[in-house]
Design a protein around this motif. Structure first.
Motif, PDB file in Angstrom:
ATOM      1  N   THR A 263      59.951  46.355  43.080  1.00 27.48           N
ATOM      2  CA  THR A 263      61.278  46.085  43.673  1.00 27.48           C
ATOM      3  C   THR A 263      61.883  47.396  44.010  1.00 27.48           C
ATOM      4  OG1 THR A 263      62.313  45.896  41.311  1.00 27.48           O
ATOM      5  CG2 THR A 263      61.742  43.782  42.847  1.00 27.48           C
ATOM      6  N   THR A 264      62.384  47.552  45.040  1.00 30.58           N
ATOM      7  CA  THR A 264      63.210  48.727  45.763  1.00 30.58           C
ATOM      8  C   THR A 264      64.336  48.309  46.504  1.00 30.58           C
ATOM      9  OG1 THR A 264      61.531  48.801  47.743  1.00 30.58           O
ATOM     10  CG2 THR A 264      61.166  50.129  45.740  1.00 30.58           C
ATOM     11  N   VAL A 265      65.212  49.320  46.782  1.00 31.66           N
ATOM     12  CA  VAL A 265      66.281  48.799  47.610  1.00 31.66           C
ATOM     13  C   VAL A 265      66.449  49.868  48.825  1.00 31.66           C
ATOM     14  CG1 VAL A 265      67.765  47.829  46.173  1.00 31.66           C
ATOM     15  CG2 VAL A 265      67.993  50.229  46.333  1.00 31.66           C
ATOM     16  N   ASP A 266      66.757  49.508  49.903  1.00 32.43           N
ATOM     17  CA  ASP A 266      67.098  50.395  50.914  1.00 32.43           C
ATOM     18  C   ASP A 266      68.199  51.120  50.889  1.00 32.43           C
ATOM     19  OD1 ASP A 266      68.810  48.756  52.223  1.00 32.43           O
ATOM     20  OD2 ASP A 266      67.622  48.164  53.852  1.00 32.43           O
TER      21      ASP A 266
ATOM     22  N   VAL B 280      67.571  44.480  48.898  1.00 32.28           N
ATOM     23  CA  VAL B 280      66.598  44.478  47.965  1.00 32.28           C
ATOM     24  C   VAL B 280      65.113  44.105  48.853  1.00 32.28           C
ATOM     25  CG1 VAL B 280      65.541  43.113  46.092  1.00 32.28           C
ATOM     26  CG2 VAL B 280      67.828  43.433  46.133  1.00 32.28           C
ATOM     27  N   ASN B 281      64.149  44.976  48.210  1.00 30.19           N
ATOM     28  CA  ASN B 281      62.653  44.579  48.752  1.00 30.19           C
ATOM     29  C   ASN B 281      61.793  44.315  47.762  1.00 30.19           C
ATOM     30  OD1 ASN B 281      60.975  44.926  51.480  1.00 30.19           O
ATOM     31  ND2 ASN B 281      59.612  45.870  49.668  1.00 30.19           N
ATOM     32  N   ALA B 282      60.997  43.342  47.842  1.00 27.28           N
ATOM     33  CA  ALA B 282      60.098  43.316  46.729  1.00 27.28           C
ATOM     34  C   ALA B 282      58.343  43.195  47.422  1.00 27.28           C
ATOM     35  CB  ALA B 282      60.068  41.954  45.991  1.00 27.28           C
ATOM     36  N   ALA B 283      57.311  43.911  46.595  1.00 25.47           N
ATOM     37  CA  ALA B 283      56.070  43.494  47.189  1.00 25.47           C
ATOM     38  C   ALA B 283      55.251  43.619  46.013  1.00 25.47           C
ATOM     39  CB  ALA B 283      55.749  44.635  48.058  1.00 25.47           C
ATOM     40  N   ALA B 284      53.833  43.246  46.337  1.00 22.49           N
ATOM     41  CA  ALA B 284      52.759  42.799  45.302  1.00 22.49           C
ATOM     42  C   ALA B 284      52.100  44.224  45.177  1.00 22.49           C
ATOM     43  CB  ALA B 284      52.039  41.645  45.483  1.00 22.49           C
ATOM     44  N   TYR B 285      51.676  44.553  43.866  1.00 23.93           N
ATOM     45  CA  TYR B 285      50.608  45.732  43.726  1.00 23.93           C
ATOM     46  C   TYR B 285      49.824  45.307  42.674  1.00 23.93           C
ATOM     47  CZ  TYR B 285      53.320  47.963  46.755  1.00 23.93           C
ATOM     48  OH  TYR B 285      54.060  48.542  48.181  1.00 23.93           O
ATOM     49  N   ALA B 286      48.491  46.029  42.720  1.00 21.74           N
ATOM     50  CA  ALA B 286      47.533  45.904  41.708  1.00 21.74           C
ATOM     51  C   ALA B 286      46.995  47.283  41.411  1.00 21.74           C
ATOM     52  CB  ALA B 286      46.455  44.900  42.270  1.00 21.74           C
ATOM     53  N   THR B 287      47.743  48.274  41.988  1.00 15.01           N
ATOM     54  CA  THR B 287      47.195  49.933  41.581  1.00 15.01           C
ATOM     55  C   THR B 287      48.419  50.414  40.405  1.00 15.01           C
ATOM     56  OG1 THR B 287      48.491  50.331  43.812  1.00 15.01           O
ATOM     57  CG2 THR B 287      46.193  50.179  44.060  1.00 15.01           C
TER      58      THR B 287
ATOM     59  N   ASN C 201      58.889  53.580  51.884  1.00 19.21           N
ATOM     60  CA  ASN C 201      60.029  54.051  52.609  1.00 19.21           C
ATOM     61  C   ASN C 201      61.214  54.084  51.808  1.00 19.21           C
ATOM     62  OD1 ASN C 201      58.671  54.561  54.900  1.00 19.21           O
ATOM     63  ND2 ASN C 201      59.127  52.605  55.993  1.00 19.21           N
ATOM     64  N   ASN C 202      61.314  52.882  50.887  1.00 20.40           N
ATOM     65  CA  ASN C 202      62.772  52.774  50.081  1.00 20.40           C
ATOM     66  C   ASN C 202      62.660  53.758  49.014  1.00 20.40           C
ATOM     67  OD1 ASN C 202      63.549  50.667  51.895  1.00 20.40           O
ATOM     68  ND2 ASN C 202      62.990  49.198  50.439  1.00 20.40           N
ATOM     69  N   LEU C 203      61.433  53.613  48.418  1.00 19.69           N
ATOM     70  CA  LEU C 203      61.591  54.607  47.189  1.00 19.69           C
ATOM     71  C   LEU C 203      61.547  56.249  47.579  1.00 19.69           C
ATOM     72  CD1 LEU C 203      58.539  55.962  46.436  1.00 19.69           C
ATOM     73  CD2 LEU C 203      58.062  53.596  45.846  1.00 19.69           C
ATOM     74  N   LYS C 204      61.082  56.500  48.826  1.00 19.12           N
ATOM     75  CA  LYS C 204      61.464  57.809  49.029  1.00 19.12           C
ATOM     76  C   LYS C 204      62.618  58.163  49.494  1.00 19.12           C
ATOM     77  CE  LYS C 204      56.583  58.846  51.119  1.00 19.12           C
ATOM     78  NZ  LYS C 204      55.698  58.567  52.219  1.00 19.12           N
ATOM     79  N   ALA C 205      63.436  57.137  49.942  1.00 13.42           N
ATOM     80  CA  ALA C 205      64.953  57.303  50.354  1.00 13.42           C
ATOM     81  C   ALA C 205      65.570  57.257  48.969  1.00 13.42           C
ATOM     82  CB  ALA C 205      65.336  56.357  51.500  1.00 13.42           C
ATOM     83  N   THR C 206      65.345  56.333  48.205  1.00 14.87           N
ATOM     84  CA  THR C 206      66.518  56.507  47.139  1.00 14.87           C
ATOM     85  C   THR C 206      65.838  56.915  45.601  1.00 14.87           C
ATOM     86  OG1 THR C 206      65.468  54.112  46.350  1.00 14.87           O
ATOM     87  CG2 THR C 206      67.177  54.024  48.003  1.00 14.87           C
ATOM     88  N   GLY C 207      64.601  57.309  45.697  1.00 14.47           N
ATOM     89  CA  GLY C 207      64.084  57.804  44.458  1.00 14.47           C
ATOM     90  C   GLY C 207      64.026  56.872  43.071  1.00 14.47           C
ATOM     91  N   GLN C 208      63.855  55.651  43.485  1.00 15.16           N
ATOM     92  CA  GLN C 208      63.985  54.600  42.274  1.00 15.16           C
ATOM     93  C   GLN C 208      63.103  53.202  42.936  1.00 15.16           C
ATOM     94  OE1 GLN C 208      68.058  53.346  42.018  1.00 15.16           O
ATOM     95  NE2 GLN C 208      68.758  55.079  40.769  1.00 15.16           N
ATOM     96  N   PHE C 209      62.301  52.776  41.680  1.00 14.11           N
ATOM     97  CA  PHE C 209      61.741  51.569  41.726  1.00 14.11           C
ATOM     98  C   PHE C 209      61.748  50.804  40.500  1.00 14.11           C
ATOM     99  CE2 PHE C 209      58.604  54.668  41.085  1.00 14.11           C
ATOM    100  CZ  PHE C 209      57.647  54.104  40.040  1.00 14.11           C
ATOM    101  N   VAL C 210      61.459  49.721  40.413  1.00 15.75           N
ATOM    102  CA  VAL C 210      61.042  48.785  39.225  1.00 15.75           C
ATOM    103  C   VAL C 210      59.691  48.220  39.254  1.00 15.75           C
ATOM    104  CG1 VAL C 210      61.920  46.922  37.645  1.00 15.75           C
ATOM    105  CG2 VAL C 210      63.512  48.412  38.876  1.00 15.75           C
ATOM    106  N   VAL C 211      59.034  48.366  38.178  1.00 16.43           N
ATOM    107  CA  VAL C 211      57.791  47.617  38.144  1.00 16.43           C
ATOM    108  C   VAL C 211      57.889  46.234  37.332  1.00 16.43           C
ATOM    109  CG1 VAL C 211      55.251  47.793  37.756  1.00 16.43           C
ATOM    110  CG2 VAL C 211      56.517  49.669  38.344  1.00 16.43           C
ATOM    111  N   ASN C 212      57.763  45.272  37.806  1.00 16.14           N
ATOM    112  CA  ASN C 212      57.857  43.984  37.117  1.00 16.14           C
ATOM    113  C   ASN C 212      56.423  43.497  36.879  1.00 16.14           C
ATOM    114  OD1 ASN C 212      61.137  43.498  37.582  1.00 16.14           O
ATOM    115  ND2 ASN C 212      60.212  44.245  39.290  1.00 16.14           N
TER     116      ASN C 212
ATOM    117  N   LYS D 200      68.893  51.004  40.886  1.00 17.24           N
ATOM    118  CA  LYS D 200      69.601  49.736  41.769  1.00 17.24           C
ATOM    119  C   LYS D 200      68.656  48.700  41.990  1.00 17.24           C
ATOM    120  CE  LYS D 200      73.079  52.470  44.081  1.00 17.24           C
ATOM    121  NZ  LYS D 200      73.356  53.347  44.842  1.00 17.24           N
ATOM    122  N   PRO D 201      67.267  49.056  42.301  1.00 19.78           N
ATOM    123  CA  PRO D 201      66.389  47.892  42.297  1.00 19.78           C
ATOM    124  C   PRO D 201      66.634  46.793  41.155  1.00 19.78           C
ATOM    125  CG  PRO D 201      65.441  49.777  42.733  1.00 19.78           C
ATOM    126  CD  PRO D 201      66.561  50.044  42.210  1.00 19.78           C
ATOM    127  N   PRO D 202      66.485  45.462  41.465  1.00 21.64           N
ATOM    128  CA  PRO D 202      66.792  44.657  40.277  1.00 21.64           C
ATOM    129  C   PRO D 202      65.350  44.247  39.456  1.00 21.64           C
ATOM    130  CG  PRO D 202      66.587  43.431  42.343  1.00 21.64           C
ATOM    131  CD  PRO D 202      66.665  44.803  42.747  1.00 21.64           C
TER     132      PRO D 202
END
Ligand SMILES: Cc1cc2nc3c(=O)[nH]c(=O)nc-3n(C[C@H](O)[C@H](O)[C@H](O)COP(=O)(O)O)c2cc1C
Length: 214
Positions: free
Chosen positions: A27-30, A35-42, A65-76, A116-118
């Motif tokens: 999860t990230t935020v712009d 809020v944005n969410a996307a699937a990852y396996a890497t 784009n979001n994590l470059k702009a805000t510097g934050q992300f959450v891995v769920n 900020k990302p949930p």
């Protein structure tokens, strides 16, 4: 013996490396806070202490784009359960900028404490991260993040923080060529050390002293 081995053509190298990493929803935020969410396996834990997480993403996607702009992300991290993995597939769809994939998939947002990302309630483990560095290469962006806070459903770990395997049920995605296939683990296998040289003892001692009840 060598006759038992077969080289694979380059077009099959990716499918030969299966499964990939743990299935995850990032999860990230712009910059507007959407809020944005996307699937990852890497996503992989690449440093034990302090815990650092790396993954790769597209150079044009919303997550990068979001994590470059805000510097934050959450891995769920989800468990190996069909219902949540169906939702992992939904958040992996190419929704338009500004669409909240968690709403589309029927997943529940829980505020994070340090970023900020949930977090996602249906995912049982969450790693709140700040971006340490990103690197664009080929057509990908590599992201390394430092964990600021991590949470877990309270019945899923023991008093020393070890996961309870048959409750956590870690799950790996087989990879894009496999489209919809995941593999789960419900119990680890303890493996002996059939080597009695001095290195065996030293290796075990140093691992234990470093990690024992930190
Ligand atoms: C199980 C699963 C694993 C995925 N793993 C990755 C991955 O590791 N890297 C990647 O760039 N895309 C991966 N994808 C595809 C992205 O989730 C997809 O491109 C998504 O639309 C990106 O969304 P975004 O533009 O909001 O970042 C995966 C999809 C699924 C369903």
């Amino acid at each position: 013996m060598q006759d038992d081995l077969v080289y694979q053509p380059e077009k099959y190298w990716d499918r030969l490396w299966a499964p990939g990493g743990h299935a995850a929803i990032v999860t990230t935020v712009d910059e507007a806070g959407r809020v944005n969410a996307a699937a990852y396996a890497t996503a992989v834990r690449i440093v034990h202490n302090p815990v650092q997480i790396a993954f790769t993403t597209s150079q044009t996607g919303h997550t990068g784009n979001n994590l470059k702009a805000t510097g934050q992300f959450v891995v769920n991290l989800p468990p190996f359960d069909r219902e949540i993995l169906e939702k992992v597939r939904i958040v992996g769809l190419p929704f338009a900028q500004g669409v909240n994939e968690l709403e589309k998939a029927g997943l529940t947002e829980v505020p994070s404490t340090t970023v900020k990302p949930p977090r996602i309630l249906e995912c049982t483990r969450h790693f709140e991260c700040e971006v340490v560095w990103t690197k664009d290469w080929l057509y990908r962006t590599m992201v390394v993040g430092s964990v600021l806070a991590a949470s877990v459903h309270k019945t899923l770990v023991d008093a020393k923080g070890y996961i309870i395997w048959d409750k956590v049920k870690p799950v790996a995605f087989c990879g894009a060529p496999y489209v919809n296939q995941f593999v789960g683990t419900t119990e680890p296998m303890a493996v002996g050390m059939p080597y009695d040289g001095p290195e065996a003892d030293a290796g075990e001692k140093s691992t234990r002293s470093y990690f024992e009840d930190m």
